[in-house]
Design an enzyme around this catalytic site. Structure first.
Site, PDB file in Angstrom:
ATOM      1  N   TYR A 150     110.979 120.143  87.383  1.00 17.60           N
ATOM      2  CA  TYR A 150     111.460 119.099  87.265  1.00 17.60           C
ATOM      3  C   TYR A 150     112.466 118.688  88.062  1.00 17.60           C
ATOM      4  CZ  TYR A 150     108.443 118.633  82.944  1.00 17.60           C
ATOM      5  OH  TYR A 150     107.235 118.610  82.063  1.00 17.60           O
ATOM      6  N   LEU A 152     103.692 102.208  75.385  1.00 23.19           N
ATOM      7  CA  LEU A 152     103.727 101.864  74.134  1.00 23.19           C
ATOM      8  C   LEU A 152     104.687 101.013  73.254  1.00 23.19           C
ATOM      9  CD1 LEU A 152     101.385 104.728  72.877  1.00 23.19           C
ATOM     10  CD2 LEU A 152     100.703 102.463  72.622  1.00 23.19           C
ATOM     11  N   GLY A 195     105.608  98.321  74.374  1.00 21.06           N
ATOM     12  CA  GLY A 195     104.869  96.621  74.352  1.00 21.06           C
ATOM     13  C   GLY A 195     105.977  95.818  75.227  1.00 21.06           C
ATOM     14  N   PRO A 217     103.911 110.704  73.856  1.00 22.74           N
ATOM     15  CA  PRO A 217     103.743 109.878  72.564  1.00 22.74           C
ATOM     16  C   PRO A 217     103.884 108.332  72.677  1.00 22.74           C
ATOM     17  CG  PRO A 217     105.833 110.902  72.471  1.00 22.74           C
ATOM     18  CD  PRO A 217     105.196 111.557  73.552  1.00 22.74           C
ATOM     19  N   LEU A 218     104.740 107.845  73.738  1.00 23.85           N
ATOM     20  CA  LEU A 218     104.770 106.779  74.098  1.00 23.85           C
ATOM     21  C   LEU A 218     104.277 106.239  75.215  1.00 23.85           C
ATOM     22  CD1 LEU A 218     108.750 106.157  73.279  1.00 23.85           C
ATOM     23  CD2 LEU A 218     106.578 105.434  71.901  1.00 23.85           C
ATOM     24  N   ALA A 219     103.348 107.023  75.912  1.00 24.80           N
ATOM     25  CA  ALA A 219     102.458 106.640  77.107  1.00 24.80           C
ATOM     26  C   ALA A 219     103.490 106.285  78.204  1.00 24.80           C
ATOM     27  CB  ALA A 219     101.620 105.574  76.714  1.00 24.80           C
ATOM     28  N   GLY A 220     104.374 106.943  78.399  1.00 26.03           N
ATOM     29  CA  GLY A 220     105.393 106.649  79.391  1.00 26.03           C
ATOM     30  C   GLY A 220     106.177 105.364  79.311  1.00 26.03           C
ATOM     31  N   GLY A 221     106.367 104.963  78.042  1.00 17.91           N
ATOM     32  CA  GLY A 221     106.994 103.614  77.613  1.00 17.91           C
ATOM     33  C   GLY A 221     105.990 102.689  77.470  1.00 17.91           C
TER      34      GLY A 221
END
Length: 335
Positions: A53, A220, A222, A214-218
């Site tokens: 990273y 989710l 929306g 868990p947020l799909a890279g942001g």
């Protein structure tokens, strides 16, 4: 903060883990330290990083994320309050033996990570991918030696398909060594492939499960709209990672599915971030969900996941989201 055991093992970890892969590229050092400070105030003491990273960087930026964490820990004097997880596997230099899970690369990589992190041990050391060119036994023996020397407390793996994880678990039993204590797969409302085989295997064998994205890279959250171009400054435009994240999520079917779920969530006064994280944490196989932030204030919605109540309507809306998506081919290498 809730705490859960790492599978069958004695290590207790926060149910939320702070992912740091954007520190040093998408997020500069000052803001990274602000995020880390706020995380500590929220008792979010579990940090996940890797020697490769920041995400989307070049060979020149490799290791900067670990270095940022190391400088922060040194300035705060808080190493004993933290659970640090890092990884090896990806290329870190141009010389031979610069990647994979050979004994040489593992031993060289852990020493380099410890130096950057300014610590003499890591709590969880993970293989960042699986290496078909190195015998599993060689990798596992090297990890076992690291635990015996005290440089590493537990070992785990990331991005392993069920078939490869099964081979590794079998090999560890044959060698009469501990082997992997955890697995780190991608998992969210838009990507549930691991439910078929990987999660049942992890539960049966008592492995901890640390899920990322868990947020799909942001996605989710929306906040993105169908038809718009990927937003600058996000993972969907971030260096070498942009193409990967767009391929995963930037599709009309995903936009439509998230929009439908967002209507249901907002009708109940809920934040999509909180709902997406809470949904992941509902799975009994999950030990911790790795969350990310580009600003310290974004951590609040993640922590609010512990307060989300899933009534029948919300539960059905979450379930329908995945099944509304077209099935896609399995990534090459995971067959």
């Amino acid at each position: 903060m809730q705490y859960r055991n790492l599978g069958k093992h004695g290590l207790e970890v926060p149910a939320l883990c702070l992912g740091t892969m954007t520190f040093g590229l998408q997020v500069e050092e000052k803001t990274s330290h602000e995020i880390l400070d706020r995380a500590q105030e929220m008792k979010l003491s579990f940090l996940d990083t890797a020697d490769a990273y920041p995400l989307g960087g070049t060979r020149e930026t490799i290791g900067e994320t670990e270095a940022i964490i190391g400088r922060w820990m040194n300035s705060r004097g808080n190493r004993d309050n933290l659970i640090i997880a890092t990884k090896c596997f990806a290329p870190t230099h141009k010389r031979p033996n610069n990647r994979g899970l050979s004994r040489k690369h593992i031993m060289d990589s852990v020493d380099a990570s410890l130096k950057r992190l300014q610590t003499d041990y890591v709590d969880l050391y993970q293989s960042h991918g699986f290496d078909t060119s190195t015998p599993i036994e060689e990798t596992l023996r090297a990890f076992e030696d690291l635990t015996r020397t005290g440089k590493v407390r537990y070992v785990g793996c990331s991005n392993y398909p069920a078939w490869r994880l099964g081979q590794a678990l079998s090999a560890a039993k044959g060698l009469n060594i501990s082997g992997y204590a955890s697995v780190q797969p991608r998992y969210n409302l838009l990507y549930r492939e691991i439910e078929t085989e990987l999660l049942p295997l992890a539960q049966a064998e008592g492995l901890g499960v640390l899920v990322y994205n868990p947020l799909a890279g942001g996605f989710l959250s929306g906040k993105y709209k169908s038809g718009q171009a990927p937003v600058e400054g996000t993972r969907f435009t971030l260096g070498t990672a942009a193409e990967r994240y767009q391929a995963r999520y930037w599709h009309d079917a995903q936009f439509n599915a998230v929009s439908t779920l967002k209507e249901v969530a907002e009708s109940k006064g809920l934040n999509m971030v909180s709902v997406a994280v809470a949904w992941v944490l509902r799975n009994p196989a999950v030990s911790s969900a790795i969350i990310g932030a580009s600003r310290a204030d974004q951590l609040e919605a993640n922590l609010a996941a512990f307060e989300v109540h899933f009534d029948e309507e919300l539960e059905q809306a979450c379930e329908a989201l995945w099944w509304s998506l077209p099935r896609r081919p399995i990534a090459e290498g995971y067959r």
